[in-house]
Each structure stands twice: as C-alpha cells, then as structure tokens.
Design an enzyme around this catalytic site. Structure first.
Site, PDB file in Angstrom:
ATOM      1  N   ASN A   4      52.008  86.967  50.114  1.00  0.00           N
ATOM      2  CA  ASN A   4      50.835  86.506  50.860  1.00  0.00           C
ATOM      3  C   ASN A   4      50.315  85.256  50.167  1.00  0.00           C
ATOM      4  O   ASN A   4      49.738  85.343  49.087  1.00  0.00           O
ATOM      5  CB  ASN A   4      49.765  87.611  50.855  1.00  0.00           C
ATOM      6  CG  ASN A   4      48.429  87.121  51.398  1.00  0.00           C
ATOM      7  OD1 ASN A   4      48.379  86.128  52.127  1.00  0.00           O
ATOM      8  ND2 ASN A   4      47.356  87.813  51.058  1.00  0.00           N
ATOM      9  N   TRP A   5      50.528  84.110  50.817  1.00  0.00           N
ATOM     10  CA  TRP A   5      50.126  82.846  50.190  1.00  0.00           C
ATOM     11  C   TRP A   5      48.617  82.589  50.312  1.00  0.00           C
ATOM     12  O   TRP A   5      48.130  81.600  49.781  1.00  0.00           O
ATOM     13  CB  TRP A   5      50.887  81.687  50.817  1.00  0.00           C
ATOM     14  CG  TRP A   5      52.312  81.573  50.366  1.00  0.00           C
ATOM     15  CD1 TRP A   5      52.973  82.389  49.487  1.00  0.00           C
ATOM     16  CD2 TRP A   5      53.252  80.569  50.778  1.00  0.00           C
ATOM     17  NE1 TRP A   5      54.262  81.943  49.324  1.00  0.00           N
ATOM     18  CE2 TRP A   5      54.473  80.839  50.103  1.00  0.00           C
ATOM     19  CE3 TRP A   5      53.206  79.479  51.655  1.00  0.00           C
ATOM     20  CZ2 TRP A   5      55.607  80.048  50.270  1.00  0.00           C
ATOM     21  CZ3 TRP A   5      54.339  78.698  51.822  1.00  0.00           C
ATOM     22  CH2 TRP A   5      55.526  78.979  51.135  1.00  0.00           C
ATOM     23  N   GLU A  92      40.459  90.780  51.897  1.00  0.00           N
ATOM     24  CA  GLU A  92      39.657  89.550  51.996  1.00  0.00           C
ATOM     25  C   GLU A  92      39.141  89.354  53.423  1.00  0.00           C
ATOM     26  O   GLU A  92      38.060  88.800  53.622  1.00  0.00           O
ATOM     27  CB  GLU A  92      40.493  88.347  51.507  1.00  0.00           C
ATOM     28  CG  GLU A  92      40.646  88.375  49.991  1.00  0.00           C
ATOM     29  CD  GLU A  92      41.908  87.734  49.444  1.00  0.00           C
ATOM     30  OE1 GLU A  92      42.577  86.975  50.172  1.00  0.00           O
ATOM     31  OE2 GLU A  92      42.238  88.004  48.269  1.00  0.00           O
ATOM     32  N   GLU A 162      46.386  98.323  48.713  1.00  0.00           N
ATOM     33  CA  GLU A 162      45.894  97.268  47.837  1.00  0.00           C
ATOM     34  C   GLU A 162      44.498  97.634  47.333  1.00  0.00           C
ATOM     35  O   GLU A 162      43.501  97.370  48.021  1.00  0.00           O
ATOM     36  CB  GLU A 162      45.834  95.942  48.601  1.00  0.00           C
ATOM     37  CG  GLU A 162      47.179  95.462  49.085  1.00  0.00           C
ATOM     38  CD  GLU A 162      47.229  93.948  49.198  1.00  0.00           C
ATOM     39  OE1 GLU A 162      48.169  93.370  48.657  1.00  0.00           O
ATOM     40  OE2 GLU A 162      46.318  93.359  49.796  1.00  0.00           O
ATOM     41  N   GLY A 168      43.933  89.845  42.741  1.00  0.00           N
ATOM     42  CA  GLY A 168      43.578  88.561  42.144  1.00  0.00           C
ATOM     43  C   GLY A 168      42.780  88.684  40.863  1.00  0.00           C
ATOM     44  O   GLY A 168      42.224  87.703  40.370  1.00  0.00           O
ATOM     45  N   SER A 207      47.722  92.177  41.887  1.00  0.00           N
ATOM     46  CA  SER A 207      48.164  91.592  40.609  1.00  0.00           C
ATOM     47  C   SER A 207      49.596  91.998  40.237  1.00  0.00           C
ATOM     48  O   SER A 207      49.900  92.250  39.066  1.00  0.00           O
ATOM     49  CB  SER A 207      47.185  91.939  39.490  1.00  0.00           C
ATOM     50  OG  SER A 207      45.909  91.369  39.775  1.00  0.00           O
ATOM     51  N   GLY A 228      50.236  88.435  46.082  1.00  0.00           N
ATOM     52  CA  GLY A 228      49.420  87.255  46.361  1.00  0.00           C
ATOM     53  C   GLY A 228      49.771  86.147  45.382  1.00  0.00           C
ATOM     54  O   GLY A 228      50.771  85.440  45.531  1.00  0.00           O
ATOM     55  N   GLY A 229      48.966  86.009  44.339  1.00  0.00           N
ATOM     56  CA  GLY A 229      49.082  84.898  43.390  1.00  0.00           C
ATOM     57  C   GLY A 229      50.498  84.625  42.912  1.00  0.00           C
ATOM     58  O   GLY A 229      50.958  83.472  42.913  1.00  0.00           O
TER      59      GLY A 229
HETATM   60  C1  PEP Z   1      47.102  89.964  48.007  1.00  0.00           C
HETATM   61  O1  PEP Z   1      46.589  88.909  48.311  1.00  0.00           O
HETATM   62  O2  PEP Z   1      47.497  90.725  48.898  1.00  0.00           O
HETATM   63  C2  PEP Z   1      47.246  90.307  46.597  1.00  0.00           C
HETATM   64  C3  PEP Z   1      47.706  91.491  46.260  1.00  0.00           C
HETATM   65  O3  PEP Z   1      46.885  89.351  45.680  1.00  0.00           O
HETATM   66  P1  PEP Z   1      47.265  89.290  44.110  1.00  0.00           P
HETATM   67  O4  PEP Z   1      48.735  89.611  43.997  1.00  0.00           O
HETATM   68  O5  PEP Z   1      46.953  87.881  43.693  1.00  0.00           O
HETATM   69  O6  PEP Z   1      46.415  90.302  43.420  1.00  0.00           O
END
Ligand code: PEP
Length: 243
Positions: A4-5, A92, A162, A168, A207, A228-229
C-alpha cells in the site's frame, strides 16, 4: 503480498520503482503480489506490470457506478484501468475520512460487483487493545463489513488485520498477537460463512519489514502481509515478498 503506497509516488517514480522491482520478483511464483499506488499512478503501474505476475490495486473506491460524486472513483472505473484489487476500510480511511463498517460493507460489495478483489481492513486501536476489547472490535468489524454478504461474495475477498497502533509506528504486533487476532477473524468468518472461512486469505499489516516477515509468515493463520512504508522501496518490498 500486498503493498500500500498510500499518498506516495508520481507516475515517473512508479516507473522507476517497477524497473527495480520487476527483476527482483521475476521468480517469486510462491506468492501473489499486488501493488496499490495512488489513483494518478495506476495506469503507469498497470503498464509497467504488463507481462509480469504483479497485480495492481487501488486504495479506495466509491460504491456508485458513475454519477455526480465529485472526487470519487468507482469500481468499474478501476477495473477498466486494469486494477485487480482494491483496499477497503483502511484505518486511515476510517480515522481521517469517517468511514465506518456500513461504508466498508458497501464498498466491498461494489468492488466485488466490479470484478475486483477487495482487501477489507480491520483492526483495533491501542485503547481497545489495552482495555481488552480486541476480540469484540474485530468481531464487530467483520460482522459489520461482511455479515450481509453471500457465501460467493465472501469467497472472493481478502481480509487484512491491521492493528491501528502498529501502522506506520514501527511497533509490530508480535507474531503471537497477530496469530491470535487472525484466529479470531477466521473464527468469526467461520460463524458467518462456515467452512469457506478455512480458505479465506488473511493478511497481517502494521510495520511489516523484511526482518519481521519470516516470523509473521510462519504463523498458521497468517497468509500474507499488507505493507505500507516498507513497500515504497523496491528492494525492501522484494525482500518481504521473497521472505
Ligand atoms: C498500511 O498502510 O496498510 C500499513 C500497514 O502501513 P505500515 O506498513 O507503514 O505500518
């Protein structure tokens, strides 16, 4: 293995990413790979993924097919743009854009109607976990998002667990915590849809990095990850895919 960008990367940056990522995952036939760029980079990603096994998803959709809904994008539009997946109900979206389980349910059904695979996100907030409400939050979110679906609709979607406090933040749920939450989700799906729940893919997100992926993926009920990141860097996401 889904990336997920979020609100990162232009079309030019998307091309550069795929140039690096495609060779690193050419032999990664063990996994389905989905990258979810922001809307303006979708067409670039679809073109760059052509001839590879990489699939492209969007990060959100609206449930109408078309109409006077300024700023919204529909499932059929995403399908026509070459998407196979769409993230629905990301925390989000819930936190900053007021989406609740009823909207998530409508969006998931709209995605299915358009022939897209919804990746339906659920997860508890930190205060829920600290107050011992994780199980009831997950059950409410699953029942609220999926409860009115048919068995055939359920069979065509993916769920992502999640925990909001892990997104994040650098705080990953321990593999044990994640496994417990995934088992709760599968149990609730079993209650709603019977044996079909055994085939449901449940992704962990929060994360995820190359270093913690093997331990997460070793858990029985963890079928993949939503990243995500760490998906923004082609080397790092490829290392996750090739855990
Ligand atoms: C996400 O955006 O779905 C996510 C899990 O972000 P991150 O990996 O940055 O925690």
């Amino acid at each position: 293995m889904a990336g997920n960008w979020k609100m990162y990367k232009t079309p030019a940056e998307t091309n550069a990413y795929f140039e690096a990522f495609v060779p690193l995952t050419r032999d990664s036939g063990h996994a389905d790979i989905v990258i979810c760029p922001p809307f303006p980079a979708l067409a670039t990603a679809v073109a760059a993924a052509e001839g590879t096994a990489i699939q492209v998803g969007a990060q959100n959709l609206y449930w109408g097919r078309e109409g006077a809904f300024t700023g919204e994008v529909s499932g059929p539009m995403l399908k026509a743009a070459g998407c196979s997946h769409v993230i629905v109900g990301h925390s989000e979206r819930r936190q900053f854009f007021g989406e609740g389980d009823a909207e998530v349910a409508r969006k998931a059904v709209a995605a299915l109607d358009a022939g897209l695979t919804p990746i339906v996100c659920v997860g508890e907030k930190l205060d829920d976990r600290e107050a011992g409400r994780t199980e009831s939050v997950l059950m409410t979110q699953i029942a609220g998002a999926l409860g009115a679906m048919s068995a055939a609709q359920f069979a065509a979607l993916v769920v992502a667990y999640e925990p909001v406090w892990a997104i994040g933040t650098g705080r990953t749920a321990t593999p044990q915590m994640a496994a417990e939450a995934h088992a709760i989700i599968r149990r609730e799906c079993q209650r709603l849809f019977g044996d079909e729940a055994a085939r449901l893919r449940i992704l962990y997100g929060g994360s995820v990095k190359p270093e913690n992926t093997p331990a997460l993926m070793a858990q029985q009920d963890i079928d993949g990850v939503l990243v995500g990141g760490a998906s923004l860097d082609p080397q790092s996401f490829a290392a996750i895919v090739n855990y």
